[in-house]
Enzyme design. Structure first.
Site, PDB file in Angstrom:
ATOM      1  NE  ARG A 191      -3.486   1.957   0.547  1.00 23.36           N
ATOM      2  CZ  ARG A 191      -3.975   1.776   1.769  1.00 23.36           C
ATOM      3  NH1 ARG A 191      -3.156   1.665   2.799  1.00 23.36           N
ATOM      4  NH2 ARG A 191      -5.283   1.712   1.960  1.00 23.36           N
TER       5      ARG A 191
ATOM      6  NE  ARG B  24      -5.545   5.264   3.708  1.00 19.88           N
ATOM      7  CZ  ARG B  24      -4.762   5.085   4.765  1.00 19.88           C
ATOM      8  NH1 ARG B  24      -3.480   5.340   4.686  1.00 19.88           N
ATOM      9  NH2 ARG B  24      -5.269   4.651   5.902  1.00 19.88           N
ATOM     10  CG  HIS B  25      -9.321   2.169   1.031  1.00 21.05           C
ATOM     11  ND1 HIS B  25      -9.154   3.293   1.800  1.00 21.05           N
ATOM     12  CD2 HIS B  25      -8.979   1.111   1.809  1.00 21.05           C
ATOM     13  CE1 HIS B  25      -8.724   2.935   3.007  1.00 21.05           C
ATOM     14  NE2 HIS B  25      -8.607   1.613   3.027  1.00 21.05           N
TER      15      HIS B  25
ATOM     16  CD  GLU C  20     -10.964  -3.362   3.215  1.00 20.05           C
ATOM     17  OE1 GLU C  20     -10.620  -2.192   2.954  1.00 20.05           O
ATOM     18  OE2 GLU C  20     -10.228  -4.172   3.795  1.00 20.05           O
TER      19      GLU C  20
ATOM     20  CB  SER D   6      -0.106  -4.822   6.923  1.00 18.74           C
ATOM     21  OG  SER D   6      -0.412  -5.334   8.201  1.00 18.74           O
TER      22      SER D   6
ATOM     23  CD  GLU E 237      -1.399  -0.368   6.095  1.00 18.24           C
ATOM     24  OE1 GLU E 237      -1.360  -1.497   5.587  1.00 18.24           O
ATOM     25  OE2 GLU E 237      -2.408   0.100   6.661  1.00 18.24           O
TER      26      GLU E 237
ATOM     27  NE  ARG F 193      -7.325  -7.704   1.397  1.00 12.64           N
ATOM     28  CZ  ARG F 193      -6.257  -7.150   1.968  1.00 12.64           C
ATOM     29  NH1 ARG F 193      -6.343  -5.921   2.462  1.00 12.64           N
ATOM     30  NH2 ARG F 193      -5.114  -7.815   2.048  1.00 12.64           N
TER      31      ARG F 193
END
Length: 551
Positions: free
Chosen positions: A525, A325-326, A319, A473, A470, A317
């Site tokens: 996670r 947490r990323h 991002e 998903s 989370e 990803r």
């Protein structure tokens, strides 16, 4: 040496003061050199005499590098320290490394030796059969050196506080260094055993605070920059034993349910799922992209009559999220399955999967879990019973937050602080750290998500949470090509159903595909929130984030 005479100097004049000084210096230099040689000879002779008298000369030392020189193996079986309780009063040989070595006196040395997660105290005591030279050698072995040790297992009267094996110690009879560790180390492993200075990213580890024992707390960046040393810490070994366990339990449960393990491509010819947040790379003479998820391929396999599929693989990803947490590369635990009449059938499988993983972690990995949580003092994870996992409609979750003072609209996406707040409210109301939010707003879900029949602004989609954050998903997917193409065009931003990365995906549903759903977990996670760790980078062997691509 005699002083030069006037005749010898070739002059009728006496030698100068400088010449006399120079001669004197030469004389002193020669005398010092001779004395040094005499000392060296005496020391060598003493060492040879000591060696000749060293009863332990063949029981310690540094071995040649195994595999590089002729070396005759001993043939002695090696022992696992986990079995030490069965070996009282037995002489054993085992490989280990040095956590600590210290000379107590000329006749006594202590070592803390480690093998895996087990540590044991070892004693080297001079006697008629064990020399002082061996005591000195053993007590000065450098920390982290790899050893081959032989010794007698003895039960102790008082528990040993400094080792995980508390009721036994090793009385060493032979010790050989297999690989010597260079000192000083850039990072002390014992410092990596301690909790991080704060719950931040650890970017300011140079300013790490001091603790009561005056040792500086080592920040996350320093640890990650010296990751091979950092990973030697018992707490880190425990984290990755648990991470391995989650993968094994994921496959164990789903295999029993009839899921097939698949492996989908990670190099794509076109950016899929809208094309945002993807890494582009050069693929021979054209661009390619790293996969954001196996989503399209999972669904194409359902269309290929694979009824239930699962995958464990890397996810990329792009991002620019520098949070605790990323990651830009993480491990996805994905599954997709047919359902018969309602997508809640999929949710039930996902809930039971996670309950199985949690319960088995508690039983099979209790030792590792307790080791990590003891450093971070985290509350035990509260588990609901099977069939009683809180399923909270998204609208109800919004109302719970409003009642608690949060301001947000009916169809707003939740921020991270709001997710955590809701987690605390759910724990208080349902006594569960694990729960599901169902029926998310359609506008904040991917274009392939099935709209809700009850409300066109909602969708048949869900997220799963641990400790208010989370971990998954998921959703029912659209399995009709025309509806899928329509929803893709309406999506914000729009997705071209005839695009290079989407055409094959959309077309596969024209040949008949059963209703299906699934989800994707972030493995790191799950581990982070199960153990209550402050940063997800601790759950990745060599983490990748917007700032870090090495080591």
């Amino acid at each position: 040496m005699t002083e030069p005479t006037p005749e010898a100097s070739g002059s009728g004049e006496p030698p100068s003061k400088n010449a006399l000084k120079k001669a004197q210096k030469e004389k002193e230099k020669a005398e010092k050199k001779a004395a040094a040689k005499a000392r060296e000879l005496a020391e060598r002779q003493k060492k040879e005499a000591d060696d000749a008298a060293d009863v332990s000369v063949d029981s310690y030392g540094e071995l040649p590098l195994i595999g590089s020189k002729d070396f005759k193996p001993t043939g002695k079986p090696r022992v696992d320290l986990a079995d030490i309780e069965k070996l009282e009063d037995t002489e054993i040989t085992f490989r280990c490394w040095v956590e600590n070595a210290r000379v107590q006196s000329a006749k006594l040395a202590f070592l803390n030796l480690r093998q895996g997660l087990n540590t044991v105290q070892a004693v080297v005591a001079a006697s008629d059969k064990l020399s002082k030279q061996m005591v000195k050698f053993c007590g000065n072995v450098s920390t982290e050196s790899t050893l081959a040790v032989t010794g007698l297992v003895k039960k102790v009267k008082e528990p040993i506080k400094s080792a995980s094996i508390k009721d036994f110690e090793i009385h060493i009879t032979a010790l050989f260094i297999e690989v010597k560790a260079e000192v000083p180390l850039p990072l002390q492993v014992e410092d990596a055993e301690r909790p991080l200075p704060s719950e931040g990213l650890g970017d300011e580890d140079e300013k790490a605070s001091e603790t009561g024992d005056a040792r500086p707390l080592v920040g996350l960046n320093t640890r990650l920059n010296n990751r091979t040393l950092d990973l030697r810490a018992k707490i880190n070994h425990a984290i990755f034993v648990i991470k391995s366990g989650v993968c094994a339990l994921f496959q164990e449960f789903l295999s029993q349910k009839g899921f097939i393990l698949i492996h989908t491509p990670k190099i794509l010819g076109a950016a899929s799922e809208g094309g945002a947040n993807v890494f582009e790379l050069k693929y021979f003479d054209r661009p390619a992209y790293l996969a954001q998820s196996p989503q399209f391929y999972k669904q194409m396999l359902i269309a290929s009559r694979f009824q239930k599929v699962m995958e464990i693989g890397p996810v990329f990803r792009a991002e620019n999220s520098n949070t605790a947490r990323h990651l830009t590369e993480f491990t996805g635990l994905d599954l997709e399955m047919e359902f018969q009449e309602n997508y809640h059938e999929v949710m039930s499988v996902l809930e039971d999967l996670m309950l199985f993983i949690f319960k088995e972690l508690n039983s099979r990995y209790e030792k590792e879990t307790e080791l990590v949580r003891s450093a971070y003092h985290v509350e035990e994870f509260k588990l609901p019973e099977s069939g009683k996992v809180p399923r909270i409609p998204f609208t109800e979750g919004i109302q719970m937050l409003r009642d608690a003072g949060e301001e947000l609209g009916d169809y707003d996406d939740l921020t991270t602080p709001q997710e955590k707040h809701l987690g605390r409210l759910v724990l208080e109301k349902y006594n569960s750290d694990f729960y599901v939010l169902d029926q998310f707003p359609l506008a904040i879900r991917p274009a392939y998500t099935m709209p809700s029949p009850a409300n066109p602004l909602l969708s048949n989609s869900y997220d799963m949470f641990m400790r208010g954050q989370e971990i998954l998903s998921g959703a029912q997917r659209i399995h009709n090509a025309d509806l899928l193409a329509e929803m893709m065009r309406k999506h914000d931003p729009p997705v071209d159903p005839n695009g290079l990365g989407t055409k094959d995906y959309v077309e596969c549903f024209r040949y008949g595909c059963p209703p299906h759903g699934g989800g994707g977990f972030g493995l790191e996670r799950i581990v982070q929130f199960w153990l209550g760790l402050p940063n997800i980078r601790m759950c990745s062997l060599f983490p990748r984030d917007p700032q870090r691509v090495i080591p």
